[in-house]
Design a protein around this motif. Structure first.
Motif, PDB file in Angstrom:
ATOM      1  N   SER A   8       0.821  -1.207   0.000  1.00 34.64           N
ATOM      2  CA  SER A   8       0.000   0.000   0.000  1.00 34.64           C
ATOM      3  C   SER A   8       0.858   1.262   0.000  1.00 34.64           C
ATOM      4  N   PRO A  41      -0.569   1.849  -3.924  1.00 29.27           N
ATOM      5  CA  PRO A  41      -1.803   1.675  -3.156  1.00 29.27           C
ATOM      6  C   PRO A  41      -2.937   0.926  -3.859  1.00 29.27           C
ATOM      7  N   ALA A  51      -5.755   3.597   1.186  1.00 25.36           N
ATOM      8  CA  ALA A  51      -5.482   2.164   1.134  1.00 25.36           C
ATOM      9  C   ALA A  51      -5.301   1.597   2.548  1.00 25.36           C
TER      10      ALA A  51
END
Length: 52
Positions: free
Chosen positions: A9, A13, A43
Motif C-alpha cells: 500500500s 496503493p 489504502a
C-alpha cells in the motif's frame, strides 16, 4: 493486516486493495493520481477496516 499489504500500500496503493472490490480500487486509484499520500492513507484505512 499483513506486513506485505502495508508495504504494497505504500509502494502502489491500488494494488494493495485489489481484492476489496472495484469501488475500493477506483477510489484509491483516483486518490493516488491526485496525490500519492491520499492514496496511501485511503489504502491503509480500507485495509484496516477489513481487519476488524
Amino acid at each position: 493486516m499483513s506486513v506485505w499489504r502495508v508495504i504494497l500500500s505504500i509502494l502502489f496503493p491500488p494494488l494493495a486493495v485489489y481484492d476489496r472490490g472495484c469501488g475500493s480500487i477506483l477510489i484509491v486509484l483516483i486518490l493516488t493520481l491526485l496525490g500519492w499520500v491520499p492514496g496511501v492513507i485511503a489504502a491503509l484505512i480500507i485495509l484496516n477496516k477489513q481487519g476488524k
